[in-house]
Design a protein around this motif. Structure first.
Motif, PDB file in Angstrom:
ATOM      1  N   UNK A 642      -5.894   4.093   4.738  1.00 45.74           N
ATOM      2  CA  UNK A 642      -5.945   3.830   3.295  1.00 45.74           C
ATOM      3  C   UNK A 642      -5.233   2.514   3.010  1.00 45.74           C
ATOM      4  N   UNK A 643      -4.082   2.355   3.646  1.00 44.81           N
ATOM      5  CA  UNK A 643      -3.295   1.134   3.451  1.00 44.81           C
ATOM      6  C   UNK A 643      -4.073  -0.083   3.929  1.00 44.81           C
ATOM      7  N   UNK A 644      -4.742   0.092   5.091  1.00 44.68           N
ATOM      8  CA  UNK A 644      -5.513  -1.028   5.640  1.00 44.68           C
ATOM      9  C   UNK A 644      -6.688  -1.366   4.734  1.00 44.68           C
ATOM     10  N   UNK A 645      -7.348  -0.325   4.211  1.00 42.56           N
ATOM     11  CA  UNK A 645      -8.483  -0.560   3.325  1.00 42.56           C
ATOM     12  C   UNK A 645      -8.056  -1.244   2.039  1.00 42.56           C
ATOM     13  N   UNK A 646      -6.845  -0.901   1.591  1.00 44.06           N
ATOM     14  CA  UNK A 646      -6.364  -1.502   0.345  1.00 44.06           C
ATOM     15  C   UNK A 646      -5.921  -2.937   0.547  1.00 44.06           C
ATOM     16  N   UNK A 647      -5.761  -3.328   1.792  1.00 46.60           N
ATOM     17  CA  UNK A 647      -5.267  -4.670   2.139  1.00 46.60           C
ATOM     18  C   UNK A 647      -3.931  -4.950   1.453  1.00 46.60           C
ATOM     19  N   UNK A 648      -3.049  -3.958   1.458  1.00 48.54           N
ATOM     20  CA  UNK A 648      -1.742  -4.150   0.826  1.00 48.54           C
ATOM     21  C   UNK A 648      -0.659  -3.946   1.855  1.00 48.54           C
ATOM     22  N   UNK A 649       0.465  -4.605   1.640  1.00 52.20           N
ATOM     23  CA  UNK A 649       1.613  -4.299   2.489  1.00 52.20           C
ATOM     24  C   UNK A 649       2.200  -2.995   1.957  1.00 52.20           C
ATOM     25  N   UNK A 651       5.159  -2.372   1.080  1.00 53.60           N
ATOM     26  CA  UNK A 651       6.027  -2.675  -0.063  1.00 53.60           C
ATOM     27  C   UNK A 651       5.225  -2.836  -1.345  1.00 53.60           C
ATOM     28  N   UNK A 652       4.120  -3.585  -1.211  1.00 54.20           N
ATOM     29  CA  UNK A 652       3.257  -3.824  -2.384  1.00 54.20           C
ATOM     30  C   UNK A 652       2.662  -2.512  -2.871  1.00 54.20           C
ATOM     31  N   UNK A 653       2.269  -1.651  -1.910  1.00 54.42           N
ATOM     32  CA  UNK A 653       1.683  -0.353  -2.261  1.00 54.42           C
ATOM     33  C   UNK A 653       2.699   0.465  -3.050  1.00 54.42           C
ATOM     34  N   UNK A 654       3.951   0.462  -2.586  1.00 58.12           N
ATOM     35  CA  UNK A 654       5.003   1.232  -3.249  1.00 58.12           C
ATOM     36  C   UNK A 654       5.194   0.731  -4.680  1.00 58.12           C
ATOM     37  N   UNK A 656       3.040  -0.791  -6.531  1.00 58.86           N
ATOM     38  CA  UNK A 656       1.904  -0.447  -7.377  1.00 58.86           C
ATOM     39  C   UNK A 656       1.920   1.029  -7.747  1.00 58.86           C
ATOM     40  N   UNK A 657       2.299   1.877  -6.781  1.00 57.80           N
ATOM     41  CA  UNK A 657       2.367   3.310  -7.074  1.00 57.80           C
ATOM     42  C   UNK A 657       3.388   3.548  -8.191  1.00 57.80           C
ATOM     43  N   UNK A 658       4.549   2.896  -8.060  1.00 59.69           N
ATOM     44  CA  UNK A 658       5.581   3.040  -9.098  1.00 59.69           C
ATOM     45  C   UNK A 658       5.045   2.596 -10.456  1.00 59.69           C
ATOM     46  N   UNK A 659       4.326   1.459 -10.427  1.00 60.74           N
ATOM     47  CA  UNK A 659       3.787   0.911 -11.673  1.00 60.74           C
ATOM     48  C   UNK A 659       2.808   1.895 -12.306  1.00 60.74           C
ATOM     49  N   UNK A 660       1.902   2.451 -11.444  1.00 59.42           N
ATOM     50  CA  UNK A 660       0.900   3.364 -11.998  1.00 59.42           C
ATOM     51  C   UNK A 660       1.533   4.668 -12.483  1.00 59.42           C
ATOM     52  N   UNK A 661       2.579   5.115 -11.750  1.00 51.59           N
ATOM     53  CA  UNK A 661       3.265   6.336 -12.186  1.00 51.59           C
ATOM     54  C   UNK A 661       3.850   6.130 -13.574  1.00 51.59           C
ATOM     55  N   UNK A 662       4.511   4.970 -13.718  1.00 51.52           N
ATOM     56  CA  UNK A 662       5.153   4.660 -14.999  1.00 51.52           C
ATOM     57  C   UNK A 662       4.103   4.563 -16.103  1.00 51.52           C
TER      58      UNK A 662
END
Lengths: 908, 73
Positions: A642-649, A651-654, A656-662
């Motif tokens: 999933x991480x590879x498909x998203x092309x995100x590091x 850290x960046x994924x974390x 974004x998850x925090x941002x979307x949660x908020x």
């Protein structure tokens, strides 16, 4: 022939133009993207294979070993036959696992082994750095050839050309390829520049060959004849592979090495796999590249023969390509050939140093930084680490060139490097075609293969260059004859290169197979192996996409409930589990997929968190050991994919998850607030509406009493005092009565409209034809003098409220009667018609009609399209019609022309 | 013609061609032109190689044609 400064300026202009091209290609214009994504660019970039070693060296090889040079090009041509079958797999694997280099590929296949990656990276560095030295050497040597013909003392540029070339190569590599971090490791600008360099070196070589064969001589036959005439024996020059004792073994070894080199040299792997943007490009490359190498080979023999014919020393054959145009005094051809040679060298140095720098930083430096804590800060400087890598690789190559010069090692480095690349072949080909290959087998294979390669090829090269290992080379390790590097285990019947290839492959393949078969593969490794081998299957999906329900939920239930009972009693634990099952939609299921199990555990954790808090709930679920080792590995791969498909590091994924949660929490808060507001507003609106209806009803109702009084007393005046009033007074009283009656009708209509809004639609099957007939009969009774031709289609049925529909039809049919009655032959019809693909009920008349530009006002209350004098009415009728239709959820529309009647189409 | 195009892009044809290629460029077949020496080995290699490249052009084009028409391999 040229001044050093002139040559330097020409080179700077050439590379400046290439840099501008690379910059433009990386831009966003459609043309640049079309060029960078072209299969031709991909195919030509593979020609980075033709380095200065082959550009200059193939003529040298032809002069000394006949046609043996051709194996370096025929080998890749043979590999290209299977390119579509092999390379497509590798490209798909690269795309799925975001592979960045050949070491990364091997590591990804064998359970993400860091030690294997480091071993492969070290081998690639050792095998390629001297090859880079060879390129630098060719740039410097050829520069001196074309600038040093006058015999005058060397200029500063000539003295310093080595360091200048190195600095320019480092600068170009960093600017072209490592300017910024790219998670895909694709560099379209650099690859396009390499493709252009490939065209230049081919054009230059062909120009030289055509000049010598067809301008300096009258074709190939003439050249052969002239060579013979100068006393050279063609049979002795054009041999299969020189004067060795085992020509066919040498030939086959060269062929095998070249076949593997086109895929497994680190730079070739980079351009063929990592830089591939579309697997369809492979189909173009599989003919474009063989055509390229055929064209660049055709004139090798003629150039070699002409050099020998003229009388150039055989030891200078490596530079015949450059010396011949000079000898024929063709300065611009000389310059063109020189630029072609520099292109060959620079493109190889750029791609090699870039991919080696990636391997150095990812698989050697980063693990060291991870192990040595004080160096941890360097992780944040990954791009600088790569710059360091590029500089380190090129400088090491240069230092090697300065230190060893014309040694045996450097001259033979091309084939030594090819032999190193061959060591990658079993673990890569085995890795993509054989599920059984595992980490242990791969480590043994690479370890033994590179050890034997080093012992049988590098040690003798070092010894013959006079630096070290002379005793080992001559007498074998520890003086054991059987361990002589060039006759290992007593095999003296083959040439040194062939025996090295034989023994290294013998141990490499043998240990790969036996090591893999004798050791157990971990579950994680097995999953990866299956994914690599089955990458071409159409059903092969990323692991997280495969949702087969294979996990037995019964056994998991016990573990989960047991975990819950540590905090709540067994009854509550059961309830919690059942409610979690229901929420994720798994009630009644016996088997679940890994994805579903993960969701269930997440739900259970959330439920438990309500009792013991999030942190404790997480610890409890993690400690419950619900996943098996294989499931845990699959889950881990699932996240990795999933991480590879998203092309995100991560850290960046974390973040974004925090941002979307908020954001989700904010949105849900806002939604609740909005719902509350809507509820309050609805209640207020309903109250206001009820008040308004009550008000309009009471007003209308209360107005009727005074109106009746006005009408009644006016009537009394006319009847009782008619003789006392003059004609004008009676006329006024008539008008008062008329006005009050009209107002009475208006109030009746408003009351009807108001009353109707409160009615609920009660549908039943009704006969519309019957209702229309009743209405017509009633109208005829009221207006017996008017003759209207009425046609009613029988048995028109509908599901509707009879009271409301009657009210509506009274208005429509009444209008049709009213507006057509004054015509010559009034006609009203009621029927069904097909329009706009649907069936409509239609009331049609041939009366006054109306102007369609006012059609939008037709159904508004109090809107009238005719004056009171023309036609009587309150302007409420069609508003009632519209309201009834809307209450039924139907549609109404009207068509008309002034003087030609009107038609009302409606659906209920 | 369509049959030929389909055959050219199959894995079987690739494997067949690869084996032929390896045989044509190795002992013992290579020993036949080598006997003549000089230009005969040069001519043999260039001609065989050219034929192989022409076949690869046909295979590559067949694959691309198949990919465009959605047939795949």
């Amino acid at each position: 022939m040229f001044s050093p400064l002139t040559v330097l300026i020409v080179l700077l202009v050439y590379f400046g133009l290439l840099f501008l091209l690379a910059q433009w290609v990386e831009g966003k214009s459609k043309l640049s993207q079309k060029i960078s994504g072209s299969p031709l660019v991909y195919g030509l970039s593979l020609a980075v294979y033709a380095t200065s070693w082959t550009y200059y060296g193939s003529v040298g090889k032809a002069a000394s070993s006949g046609m043996l040079f051709a194996t370096v090009y025929i080998g890749p041509t043979l590999t290209m036959i299977l390119w579509w079958q092999i390379m497509r797999r590798m490209v798909r694997i690269k795309n799925r696992y975001r592979i960045t280099s050949i070491a990364d590929f091997i590591s990804a296949r064998y359970d993400h082994s860091a030690s294997l990656a480091a071993l492969a990276a070290c081998a690639a560095l050792v095998g390629s750095t001297p090859y880079i030295a060879l390129q630098i050497k060719s740039v410097v040597a050829t520069f001196n050839i074309i600038t040093n013909t006058t015999g005058t003392s060397a200029s500063w540029v000539q003295d310093q050309i080595g360091p200048i070339a190195v600095i320019l190569m480092i600068a170009f590599t960093i600017m072209f390829g490592v300017r910024k971090l790219d998670p895909t490791e694709r560099h379209q600008g650099m690859i396009t520049a390499v493709a252009v360099e490939s065209i230049v070196k081919l054009a230059a070589f062909l120009a030289c060959g055509i000049f010598i064969t067809f301008i300096a001589h009258n074709g190939l036959a003439d050249l052969f004849y002239n060579t013979k005439a100068m006393g050279h024996n063609l049979e002795e020059i054009i041999t299969l592979s020189g004067s060795g004792e085992t020509p066919y073994a040498t030939w086959a070894t060269y062929l095998l090495l070249s076949m593997s080199a086109i895929m497994f040299l680190p730079r070739q792997f980079h351009v063929a796999v990592v830089e591939n943007s579309d697997e369809k490009h492979i189909a173009t490359a599989m003919w474009l590249f063989p055509l390229y190498v055929l064209l660049i080979s055709i004139f090798v023999v003629p150039i070699a023969l002409d050099g020998l014919r003229i009388g150039f020393a055989k030891s200078m054959a490596d530079t015949y390509v450059l010396r011949l145009p000079m000898w024929y005094n063709r300065p611009w051809l000389t310059m063109f050939v020189y630029i072609g040679g520099v292109s060959a060298a620079v493109s190889m140095v750029m791609i090699s140093s870039m991919t080696l720098a990636t391997m150095l930083s990812n698989h050697i430096l980063l693990p060291i930084i991870g192990a040595v804590k004080p160096l941890g800060f360097l992780r944040r400087h990954l791009i600088r680490l790569k710059w360091f890598g590029v500089t380190f690789v090129i400088l090491t190559g240069y230092a090697f060139n300065v230190a060893v010069g014309d040694s045996f090692m450097l001259v033979n480095m091309g084939m030594i490097s090819f032999a190193a690349a061959l060591q990658f072949a079993p673990v890569i080909l085995g890795g993509i075609f054989w599920e059984g290959g595992n980490k242990k087998g791969a480590k043994l294979a690479l370890g033994s293969g590179f050890a034997i390669w080093f012992y049988t090829l590098v040690v003798p090269a070092f010894a013959q260059s006079g630096w070290a290992f002379e005793s080992i080379w001559q007498h074998g390790l520890f003086g054991i004859e059987l361990l002589k590097p060039e006759a290992l285990f007593g095999m003296a019947t083959m040439d040194p290169l062939s025996q090295s290839v034989f023994w290294s492959m013998f141990f490499n393949i043998g240990l790969y197979v036996t090591g893999s078969m004798l050791s157990e593969t971990k579950a994680t490794g097995l999953t990866l192996a299956r994914d690599f081998v089955n990458i071409m299957e159409r059903s092969s999906k990323p692991i997280y996409m495969s949702g087969k329900a294979t996990i037995d939920l019964t056994t998991k239930t016990k573990s989960i409930v047991t975990a819950l009972t540590r905090y709540v009693d067994s009854g509550d634990a059961g309830t919690m589990f059942v409610s979690s099952l229901r929420r994720v939609g798994l009630s009644g299921r016996r088997k679940v997929s890994l994805n579903e199990l993960a969701e269930l555990l997440g739900e259970v954790e959330k439920t438990l968190a309500g009792a013991v808090g999030a942190a404790e709930a997480h610890t409890a679920i993690m400690a419950a050991d619900i996943y098996t080792e294989e499931e845990r590995a699959k889950l881990s791969n699932m996240y990795a994919e999933i991480l590879a498909d998203l092309k995100l590091t991560p850290g960046e994924l974390k973040r974004r998850v925090d941002y979307y949660k908020e954001r989700e929490s904010l949105l849900s808060h806002q939604a609740t607030e909005l719902e509350e507001r809507v509820k309050v507003r609805t209640v207020e609106l309903e109250a206001a509406n009820t008040e308004l209806e009550a008000f309009s009803y009471s007003v209308s109702h209360d107005l009727r009493a005074p109106l009746r009084a006005i009408d009644g007393f006016s009537m009394a005046l006319i009847e009782d005092y008619a003789d006392k009033l003059d004609k004008e007074g009676l006329n006024f009283l008539d008008r008062v009565r008329g006005a009050s009656q009209r107002m009475g009708e208006l109030i009746d209509d408003i009351l009807t409209l108001s009353h109707m809004t409160r009615l609920e639609v009660e549908r039943e099957t009704i006969d519309l034809s019957e209702i229309v007939l009743e209405i017509i009969i009633a109208i005829r009774e009221r207006d017996p003098d008017t003759i209207v031709d009425v046609t009613i289609q029988p048995d028109i049925k509908a599901e509707a409220d009879p009271r409301l529909v009657k009210l509506m039809l009274e208005n429509i049919v009444g209008n049709a009667w009213k507006f057509s009655a004054s015509g010559a032959a009034p006609k009203v019809t009621f029927q069904t018609e097909e329009a706009l693909g649907e069936t409509w009920f239609v009331v049609r008349d041939n009366g006054a009609g109306f102007d369609m530009q006012y059609a939008d006002k037709l159904f508004q209350a109090f809107a009238r399209l005719h004056t009171q004098d023309e036609f009587e009415g309150t302007g409420i009728g069609l508003a009632i019609v519209d309201r009834v239709i809307r209450k039924h959820g139907g549609q109404i529309r009207a068509e008309s022309q002034v003087g030609e009647g009107a038609a009302f189409f409606f659906k209920l | 013609m369509y049959q030929i195009v389909r055959f050219l892009k199959t894995r079987s044809f690739a494997v067949l061609l690869f084996h032929f290629g390896v045989l044509l460029f190795n002992w013992p077949l290579l020993s036949l032109p080598s006997k003549g020496g000089g230009t005969s080995i040069f001519t043999y290699l260039i001609v065989t190689w050219t034929v192989l490249v022409v076949l690869l052009i046909l295979v590559g084009q067949s694959i691309r044609h198949g990919e465009r028409s959605g047939e795949g391999d």
